[in-house]
Design an enzyme around this catalytic site. Structure first.
Site, PDB file in Angstrom:
ATOM      1  N   GLU A 168       1.147  -1.504   0.027  1.00 28.82           N
ATOM      2  CA  GLU A 168       0.031   0.368  -0.059  1.00 28.82           C
ATOM      3  C   GLU A 168       0.961   1.139   0.209  1.00 28.82           C
ATOM      4  O   GLU A 168       1.624   1.295   0.105  1.00 28.82           O
ATOM      5  CB  GLU A 168      -1.099   0.246   1.538  1.00 28.82           C
ATOM      6  CG  GLU A 168      -1.689  -1.175   1.717  1.00 28.82           C
ATOM      7  CD  GLU A 168      -2.056  -0.901   2.597  1.00 28.82           C
ATOM      8  OE1 GLU A 168      -2.921  -1.898   3.363  1.00 28.82           O
ATOM      9  OE2 GLU A 168      -2.060  -0.204   3.924  1.00 28.82           O
TER      10      GLU A 168
ATOM     11  N   CYS B 197      -2.537   1.818   8.499  1.00 29.21           N
ATOM     12  CA  CYS B 197      -0.931   1.032   8.086  1.00 29.21           C
ATOM     13  C   CYS B 197      -1.766  -0.288   7.797  1.00 29.21           C
ATOM     14  O   CYS B 197      -2.086  -1.548   9.216  1.00 29.21           O
ATOM     15  CB  CYS B 197       0.109   0.632   8.937  1.00 29.21           C
ATOM     16  SG  CYS B 197       1.586   2.199   9.125  1.00 29.21           S
TER      17      CYS B 197
HETATM   18  N1  SAH Z   1       8.416   0.260  11.105  1.00 27.77           N
HETATM   19  C1  SAH Z   1       8.649   1.600  11.303  1.00 27.77           C
HETATM   20  C2  SAH Z   1       7.581   2.438   9.778  1.00 27.77           C
HETATM   21  C3  SAH Z   1       6.244   2.235   9.640  1.00 27.77           C
HETATM   22  S1  SAH Z   1       5.116   1.811  11.139  1.00 27.77           S
HETATM   23  C4  SAH Z   1       8.039   2.409  12.403  1.00 27.77           C
HETATM   24  O1  SAH Z   1       7.561   1.560  12.811  1.00 27.77           O
HETATM   25  O2  SAH Z   1       7.877   3.555  12.892  1.00 27.77           O
HETATM   26  C5  SAH Z   1       4.527   3.720  10.632  1.00 27.77           C
HETATM   27  C6  SAH Z   1       4.656   4.171  12.276  1.00 27.77           C
HETATM   28  O3  SAH Z   1       2.282   3.723  12.120  1.00 27.77           O
HETATM   29  C7  SAH Z   1       4.830   3.688  12.805  1.00 27.77           C
HETATM   30  O4  SAH Z   1       4.825   4.920  14.348  1.00 27.77           O
HETATM   31  C8  SAH Z   1       3.535   2.478  14.235  1.00 27.77           C
HETATM   32  O5  SAH Z   1       3.724   2.888  14.676  1.00 27.77           O
HETATM   33  C9  SAH Z   1       2.289   3.785  13.458  1.00 27.77           C
HETATM   34  N2  SAH Z   1       1.027   2.743  13.601  1.00 27.77           N
HETATM   35  C10 SAH Z   1       0.916   1.584  13.305  1.00 27.77           C
HETATM   36  N3  SAH Z   1      -0.430   0.987  13.716  1.00 27.77           N
HETATM   37  C11 SAH Z   1      -0.980   1.840  14.101  1.00 27.77           C
HETATM   38  C12 SAH Z   1      -2.013   2.597  13.691  1.00 27.77           C
HETATM   39  N4  SAH Z   1      -3.294   1.369  13.975  1.00 27.77           N
HETATM   40  N5  SAH Z   1      -2.883   3.570  14.332  1.00 27.77           N
HETATM   41  C13 SAH Z   1      -1.985   4.470  14.195  1.00 27.77           C
HETATM   42  N6  SAH Z   1      -0.175   4.733  13.604  1.00 27.77           N
HETATM   43  C14 SAH Z   1      -0.274   3.232  13.726  1.00 27.77           C
END
Ligand code: SAH
Length: 349
Positions: A90, A334
């Site tokens: 995505e 995500c």
């Molecule tokens: N692995 C990396 C980048 C991808 S996740 C990281 O952890 O930073 C990108 C961001 O989205 C991260 O801060 C993650 O914790 C957050 N994230 C994941 N699931 C989410 C959700 N359901 N709602 C909001 N943010 C979320």
């Protein structure tokens, strides 16, 4: 056949030298691919016929296959792409007053296994290739070309852990930053990590002025261990030490992302712990509303409570913002669209 999008300028230059052509050929081709954004080798009118024939025989220039596009009421567009091996990724395009920002995926799935995140549910299938990362930006840019607008910002915050696909990530950053191409300014690019300490330090040496974001989400090891598996490998003290190292080397302020999970990490005590942890550090805290995931027990913090959490930090002199949600009506969290598509496949069996 290899994709022409799987090369950095340097690599393509070396390739042309290796076949007895000129390094300069790569610059011409890069401009056609990323600035003029042509759809075929034949359109590269200043490239000699012989080189065009060679390109056609040895390289493909296919874009990603668009499987589904969702457009939210706030203009957010979510692209679900199908890769050549059948996997889905995505990319999300967000409209801001300062420009258009695209959130890019770095891996098919993710091994980090954060408790609140939909992306990690099925683990990491494989890392993306350079071509697959670059083509997310290029395919969406070509879509925007139809309306005469451009991608101004790139965030590597989609599915996957970018520092787990480190070499490809660095090449990707170089390609999208190239001045005679997509020309995404380094200061307009952000890479987000869950906190892989050795890579944070390594990234401090990368010559481009890219922004770094750290997914903190909890102020103590006790809580972070429960939310983010990676904290067991790299506990908070080590992550903070790496962030300080990064700041000392680059002089660039790191953003700490903090998703607000209702009743879990959004209490007054957590706010106080957070202040204690980061006081004196030149960082910027981005409070993010949690985008609820149907398979996870976590809940979004009500806005009024999020504002209270914000104001505790603000009063303590912390640089903090409370981010608004984008595309919440289109599964923009995500991994949600990919997970949904995979469930459909399973249901179809
Ligand atoms: N692995 C990396 C980048 C991808 S996740 C990281 O952890 O930073 C990108 C961001 O989205 C991260 O801060 C993650 O914790 C957050 N994230 C994941 N699931 C989410 C959700 N359901 N709602 C909001 N943010 C979320």
């Amino acid at each position: 056949m290899n994709s022409i999008y799987n090369y950095t300028l340097e690599e393509l230059g070396n390739y042309f030298i290796s076949i007895g052509d000129k390094k300069f050929r790569a610059i011409q081709i890069f401009e056609w691919l990323y600035r003029s954004r042509v759809n075929s080798f034949d359109e590269m009118t200043n490239v000699p016929k012989k080189a065009i024939v060679h390109l056609k025989e040895n390289f493909t220039m296919d874009l990603l296959t668009l499987e589904r596009l969702q457009v939210s009421s706030d203009g957010t567009r979510k692209y679900l792409f199908k890769l050549s091996d059948g996997h889905f990724i995505e990319s999300v395009l967000m409209r801001h007053n300062y420009g258009n920002s695209i959130c890019v995926t770095s891996e098919v799935g993710c091994n980090m296994g954060c408790a609140f995140c939909a992306s990690g549910e099925l683990g990491c299938v494989r890392r993306l290739t350079l071509e697959e990362m670059v083509l997310q930006v290029l395919t969406v840019q070509k879509d925007l070309d139809k309306e005469g607008s451009r991608i101004t910002n790139v965030v590597v915050m989609g599915i996957g852990e970018p520092f787990d696909n480190y070499d490809v990530l660095l090449k990707f950053l170089t390609v999208i930053n190239y001045a005679k191409g997509l020309e995404i300014g380094a200061r307009h690019i952000t890479v987000s990590t869950c906190g892989i300490v050795p890579k944070i330090k390594e990234f401090a040496e990368f010559p481009l002025q890219i922004n770094l974001a750290l997914s903190l989400h909890a102020p103590t090891n006790e809580l972070r261990n429960k939310l983010m598996k990676i904290n067991k490998a790299y506990p908070i003290e080590e992550v903070m030490e790496a962030i300080k190292y990064y700041y000392d080397k680059t002089n660039r302020r790191v953003t700490f992302e903090y998703i607000l999970l209702h009743g879990i990490n959004d209490t007054k005590d957590c706010a106080k712990e957070l202040i204690k942890l980061i006081r004196g550090m030149n960082v910027y805290v981005n409070l993010i509303p949690y985008n609820e995931v149907s398979t996870k027990p976590f809940k979004t913090t009500p806005h009024i409570e999020a504002e209270e959490f914000f104001s505790i930090l603000h009063k303590a002199g912390i640089n903090v913002t409370l981010r608004m949600e984008h595309g919440s009506d289109i599964d923009a969290a995500c991994g949600q669209l990919r997970a949904k598509r995979m469930r459909e496949d399973i249901n179809d069996l």
